[in-house]
Design a protein around this motif. Structure first.
Motif, PDB file in Angstrom:
ATOM      1  N   MET A  10       0.837  -1.210   0.000  1.00 18.58           N
ATOM      2  CA  MET A  10       0.000   0.000   0.000  1.00 18.58           C
ATOM      3  C   MET A  10       0.868   1.254   0.000  1.00 18.58           C
ATOM      4  SD  MET A  10      -3.228  -0.532  -0.042  1.00 18.58           S
ATOM      5  CE  MET A  10      -3.937   0.934   0.729  1.00 18.58           C
ATOM      6  N   ASP A  11       1.983   1.188   0.779  1.00 15.11           N
ATOM      7  CA  ASP A  11       2.811   2.384   0.965  1.00 15.11           C
ATOM      8  C   ASP A  11       4.273   2.060   0.652  1.00 15.11           C
ATOM      9  OD1 ASP A  11       3.112   4.894   3.637  1.00 15.11           O
ATOM     10  OD2 ASP A  11       3.968   4.734   1.622  1.00 15.11           O
ATOM     11  N   PRO A  12       4.628   2.035  -0.634  1.00 14.11           N
ATOM     12  CA  PRO A  12       6.014   1.697  -0.992  1.00 14.11           C
ATOM     13  C   PRO A  12       7.050   2.637  -0.372  1.00 14.11           C
ATOM     14  CG  PRO A  12       4.614   1.851  -2.971  1.00 14.11           C
ATOM     15  CD  PRO A  12       3.789   2.294  -1.817  1.00 14.11           C
ATOM     16  N   ALA A  13       6.690   3.898  -0.229  1.00 12.60           N
ATOM     17  CA  ALA A  13       7.653   4.868   0.328  1.00 12.60           C
ATOM     18  C   ALA A  13       8.031   4.485   1.756  1.00 12.60           C
ATOM     19  CB  ALA A  13       7.069   6.276   0.283  1.00 12.60           C
ATOM     20  N   PHE A 183      14.290  -1.052  -6.379  1.00 13.81           N
ATOM     21  CA  PHE A 183      13.520  -0.132  -7.212  1.00 13.81           C
ATOM     22  C   PHE A 183      12.270   0.277  -6.439  1.00 13.81           C
ATOM     23  CE2 PHE A 183      15.158   0.111 -11.553  1.00 13.81           C
ATOM     24  CZ  PHE A 183      16.118  -0.895 -11.560  1.00 13.81           C
ATOM     25  N   LEU A 184      12.050   1.580  -6.356  1.00 14.06           N
ATOM     26  CA  LEU A 184      10.831   2.132  -5.740  1.00 14.06           C
ATOM     27  C   LEU A 184      10.013   2.745  -6.873  1.00 14.06           C
ATOM     28  CD1 LEU A 184       8.911   3.238  -3.578  1.00 14.06           C
ATOM     29  CD2 LEU A 184      10.550   5.124  -3.218  1.00 14.06           C
ATOM     30  N   VAL A 185       8.806   2.157  -7.118  1.00 15.26           N
ATOM     31  CA  VAL A 185       7.984   2.604  -8.247  1.00 15.26           C
ATOM     32  C   VAL A 185       6.541   2.769  -7.785  1.00 15.26           C
ATOM     33  CG1 VAL A 185       7.361   2.183 -10.669  1.00 15.26           C
ATOM     34  CG2 VAL A 185       9.491   1.228  -9.757  1.00 15.26           C
ATOM     35  N   ALA A 186       5.920   3.848  -8.233  1.00 14.94           N
ATOM     36  CA  ALA A 186       4.522   4.080  -7.825  1.00 14.94           C
ATOM     37  C   ALA A 186       3.762   4.756  -8.962  1.00 14.94           C
ATOM     38  CB  ALA A 186       4.481   4.963  -6.583  1.00 14.94           C
ATOM     39  N   GLY A 187       2.467   4.394  -9.073  1.00 13.80           N
ATOM     40  CA  GLY A 187       1.601   5.087 -10.017  1.00 13.80           C
ATOM     41  C   GLY A 187       1.340   4.299 -11.291  1.00 13.80           C
ATOM     42  N   ALA A 188       0.101   4.480 -11.786  1.00 12.38           N
ATOM     43  CA  ALA A 188      -0.334   3.747 -12.987  1.00 12.38           C
ATOM     44  C   ALA A 188       0.487   4.116 -14.219  1.00 12.38           C
ATOM     45  CB  ALA A 188      -1.811   4.047 -13.232  1.00 12.38           C
ATOM     46  N   ASP A 189       1.069   5.308 -14.211  1.00 12.33           N
ATOM     47  CA  ASP A 189       1.832   5.731 -15.398  1.00 12.33           C
ATOM     48  C   ASP A 189       3.122   4.923 -15.555  1.00 12.33           C
ATOM     49  OD1 ASP A 189       3.966   8.405 -14.335  1.00 12.33           O
ATOM     50  OD2 ASP A 189       2.844   7.030 -13.071  1.00 12.33           O
ATOM     51  N   ARG A 212      20.888  -5.678 -12.941  1.00 16.08           N
ATOM     52  CA  ARG A 212      20.715  -7.010 -12.373  1.00 16.08           C
ATOM     53  C   ARG A 212      21.969  -7.317 -11.543  1.00 16.08           C
ATOM     54  NH1 ARG A 212      16.338  -5.964 -13.815  1.00 16.08           N
ATOM     55  NH2 ARG A 212      14.812  -7.201 -14.989  1.00 16.08           N
ATOM     56  N   PRO A 213      21.926  -7.000 -10.231  1.00 18.74           N
ATOM     57  CA  PRO A 213      23.126  -7.165  -9.386  1.00 18.74           C
ATOM     58  C   PRO A 213      23.525  -8.637  -9.295  1.00 18.74           C
ATOM     59  CG  PRO A 213      21.198  -6.665  -8.044  1.00 18.74           C
ATOM     60  CD  PRO A 213      20.755  -6.569  -9.466  1.00 18.74           C
ATOM     61  N   GLY A 214      24.576  -9.018  -9.978  1.00 19.13           N
ATOM     62  CA  GLY A 214      24.962 -10.437 -10.059  1.00 19.13           C
ATOM     63  C   GLY A 214      25.127 -11.101  -8.706  1.00 19.13           C
ATOM     64  N   ALA A 215      25.835 -10.428  -7.798  1.00 17.04           N
ATOM     65  CA  ALA A 215      26.094 -11.055  -6.494  1.00 17.04           C
ATOM     66  C   ALA A 215      25.255 -10.412  -5.404  1.00 17.04           C
ATOM     67  CB  ALA A 215      27.574 -10.904  -6.149  1.00 17.04           C
ATOM     68  N   GLY A 216      24.270  -9.617  -5.834  1.00 16.13           N
ATOM     69  CA  GLY A 216      23.468  -8.911  -4.823  1.00 16.13           C
ATOM     70  C   GLY A 216      21.993  -9.231  -4.952  1.00 16.13           C
ATOM     71  N   LYS A 217      21.231  -8.592  -4.077  1.00 12.73           N
ATOM     72  CA  LYS A 217      19.781  -8.807  -4.078  1.00 12.73           C
ATOM     73  C   LYS A 217      19.105  -7.739  -4.934  1.00 12.73           C
ATOM     74  CE  LYS A 217      19.310  -8.752   0.481  1.00 12.73           C
ATOM     75  NZ  LYS A 217      18.602  -8.785   1.792  1.00 12.73           N
ATOM     76  N   LEU A 218      18.047  -8.136  -5.642  1.00 15.69           N
ATOM     77  CA  LEU A 218      17.261  -7.204  -6.448  1.00 15.69           C
ATOM     78  C   LEU A 218      15.826  -7.220  -5.930  1.00 15.69           C
ATOM     79  CD1 LEU A 218      16.901  -5.332  -8.902  1.00 15.69           C
ATOM     80  CD2 LEU A 218      16.473  -7.381 -10.287  1.00 15.69           C
ATOM     81  N   MET A 219      15.346  -6.031  -5.592  1.00 14.28           N
ATOM     82  CA  MET A 219      13.997  -5.933  -5.050  1.00 14.28           C
ATOM     83  C   MET A 219      13.223  -4.848  -5.797  1.00 14.28           C
ATOM     84  SD  MET A 219      12.860  -5.182  -1.111  1.00 14.28           S
ATOM     85  CE  MET A 219      13.892  -6.500  -0.522  1.00 14.28           C
ATOM     86  N   LEU A 220      11.935  -5.118  -5.993  1.00 18.97           N
ATOM     87  CA  LEU A 220      11.028  -4.126  -6.569  1.00 18.97           C
ATOM     88  C   LEU A 220       9.930  -3.872  -5.550  1.00 18.97           C
ATOM     89  CD1 LEU A 220       9.648  -2.462  -8.849  1.00 18.97           C
ATOM     90  CD2 LEU A 220       8.648  -4.637  -9.670  1.00 18.97           C
ATOM     91  N   VAL A 221       9.825  -2.639  -5.094  1.00 20.35           N
ATOM     92  CA  VAL A 221       8.779  -2.252  -4.137  1.00 20.35           C
ATOM     93  C   VAL A 221       7.855  -1.278  -4.857  1.00 20.35           C
ATOM     94  CG1 VAL A 221       8.281  -1.224  -1.884  1.00 20.35           C
ATOM     95  CG2 VAL A 221      10.400  -2.522  -2.224  1.00 20.35           C
ATOM     96  N   LEU A 222       6.597  -1.656  -4.992  1.00 21.99           N
ATOM     97  CA  LEU A 222       5.691  -0.841  -5.803  1.00 21.99           C
ATOM     98  C   LEU A 222       4.277  -0.896  -5.260  1.00 21.99           C
ATOM     99  CD1 LEU A 222       5.122  -2.741  -9.205  1.00 21.99           C
ATOM    100  CD2 LEU A 222       5.790  -3.856  -7.078  1.00 21.99           C
ATOM    101  N   ASP A 223       3.436  -0.018  -5.773  1.00 20.90           N
ATOM    102  CA  ASP A 223       2.030  -0.021  -5.356  1.00 20.90           C
ATOM    103  C   ASP A 223       1.199  -0.757  -6.414  1.00 20.90           C
ATOM    104  OD1 ASP A 223       1.395   3.523  -6.216  1.00 20.90           O
ATOM    105  OD2 ASP A 223       1.838   1.769  -7.470  1.00 20.90           O
ATOM    106  N   GLU A 224      -0.069  -0.988  -6.079  1.00 22.86           N
ATOM    107  CA  GLU A 224      -0.967  -1.763  -6.967  1.00 22.86           C
ATOM    108  C   GLU A 224      -1.050  -1.161  -8.369  1.00 22.86           C
ATOM    109  OE1 GLU A 224      -2.705  -5.009  -4.576  1.00 22.86           O
ATOM    110  OE2 GLU A 224      -2.890  -4.476  -6.714  1.00 22.86           O
ATOM    111  N   PRO A 225      -1.264   0.148  -8.505  1.00 22.91           N
ATOM    112  CA  PRO A 225      -1.379   0.727  -9.857  1.00 22.91           C
ATOM    113  C   PRO A 225      -0.141   0.483 -10.716  1.00 22.91           C
ATOM    114  CG  PRO A 225      -2.205   2.277  -8.222  1.00 22.91           C
ATOM    115  CD  PRO A 225      -1.553   1.147  -7.465  1.00 22.91           C
ATOM    116  N   ALA A 226       1.032   0.550 -10.095  1.00 25.61           N
ATOM    117  CA  ALA A 226       2.267   0.331 -10.871  1.00 25.61           C
ATOM    118  C   ALA A 226       2.439  -1.139 -11.221  1.00 25.61           C
ATOM    119  CB  ALA A 226       3.488   0.824 -10.081  1.00 25.61           C
TER     120      ALA A 226
END
Ligand code: 6PG
Length: 232
Positions: A10-13, A183-189, A212-226
């Motif tokens: 609900m609140d990616p921020a 990655f922090l992404v929000a919004g239908a656009d 794509r961090p080869g030896a690291g973690k990749l996370m996407l945190v986003l809201d429903e519209p995105a």
């Protein structure tokens, strides 16, 4: 292939602010994304009573404008985060010297990275944004910056999106050496760009799909519209 941890919240921020504070408390080397989406995450992080003074904050990219210009990412981070903290709990914030041209400023910023972290700098956390065209930091589609395979910081003569000013950007080699990329992404656009970058298979013409961090973690945190076109 880096597996992506996708969190639709609900609140990616607020979620990203918690990660930022945790890594900062541990004295991490952190690259911050610019633009508008992360501002609230930085404001929430500034409300923490944690001591962030052991951390070093870098700019994932910077617009080549004066530090007090409303387009400046440095100004945005100062306003939303560092200037809100008492000095004794404030992290170091490494500014890009925008009085130089983009190439000279990139060389200077890379030297600062080497002096601070070492000649093969590894970030603890890279917070990334996503443009509707699939760009991230100032890595724009079809631009030479995407081909950079050695340097950690380069100049960008012409941005591929507003604000259409020269930029300095951290590079794919640096981002892909990070221990964690969020990655922090929000919004239908952003829904179409999210599907291109994090769908299966990813669209490699989108610069963000190359993070794509080869030896690291990749996370996407986003809201429903995105997340609407991800097919979750
Ligand atoms: C910048 C950013 C850029 C940003 C995306 C998304 O300097 O503009 O680093 O890569 O993250 O353009 O921007 P918004 O969050 O404003 O949509």
């Amino acid at each position: 292939m880096t597996a992506t941890d996708i969190r639709v919240v609900m609140d990616p921020a607020a979620e990203v602010a918690r990660m930022l504070v945790d890594v900062a408390c541990a004295g991490g080397q952190i690259a911050l994304s610019g633009g508008s989406t992360p501002q609230r995450a930085y404001e929430i992080a500034s409300e923490s009573d944690a001591d962030l003074s052991a951390a070093t904050l870098w700019l994932g990219d910077e617009r080549m404008v004066a530090p007090d210009d409303e387009r400046s990412n440095l100004r945005m981070v100062r306003t939303a985060l560092t200037d809100r903290l008492p000095e004794e709990r404030r992290p170091r914030l490494m500014a890009v010297d925008t009085a130089l041209g983009p190439d000279a400023a990139a060389t200077a910023y890379e030297s600062l990275l080497w002096e601070t972290i070492g000649r093969h700098p590894r970030l603890d956390l890279a917070l990334m944004g996503l443009g509707p065209d699939g760009h991230t930091a100032s890595l724009f589609p079809g631009q030479p910056a995407l081909a950079e395979s050695h340097r950690s910081v380069i100049g960008v003569a012409q941005a591929g999106m507003e604000p259409l000013v020269a930029r300095v950007t951290l590079t794919l080699p640096l981002f892909n050496r990070a221990r964690e990329v969020v990655f922090l992404v929000a919004g239908a656009d952003k829904a179409a760009a999210v599907a291109r970058v994090f769908g299966t298979p990813p669209d490699e013409t989108a610069p963000a799909a190359r993070v794509r961090p080869g030896a690291g973690k990749l996370m996407l945190v986003l809201d429903e519209p995105a997340a609407a076109e991800l097919g979750l």
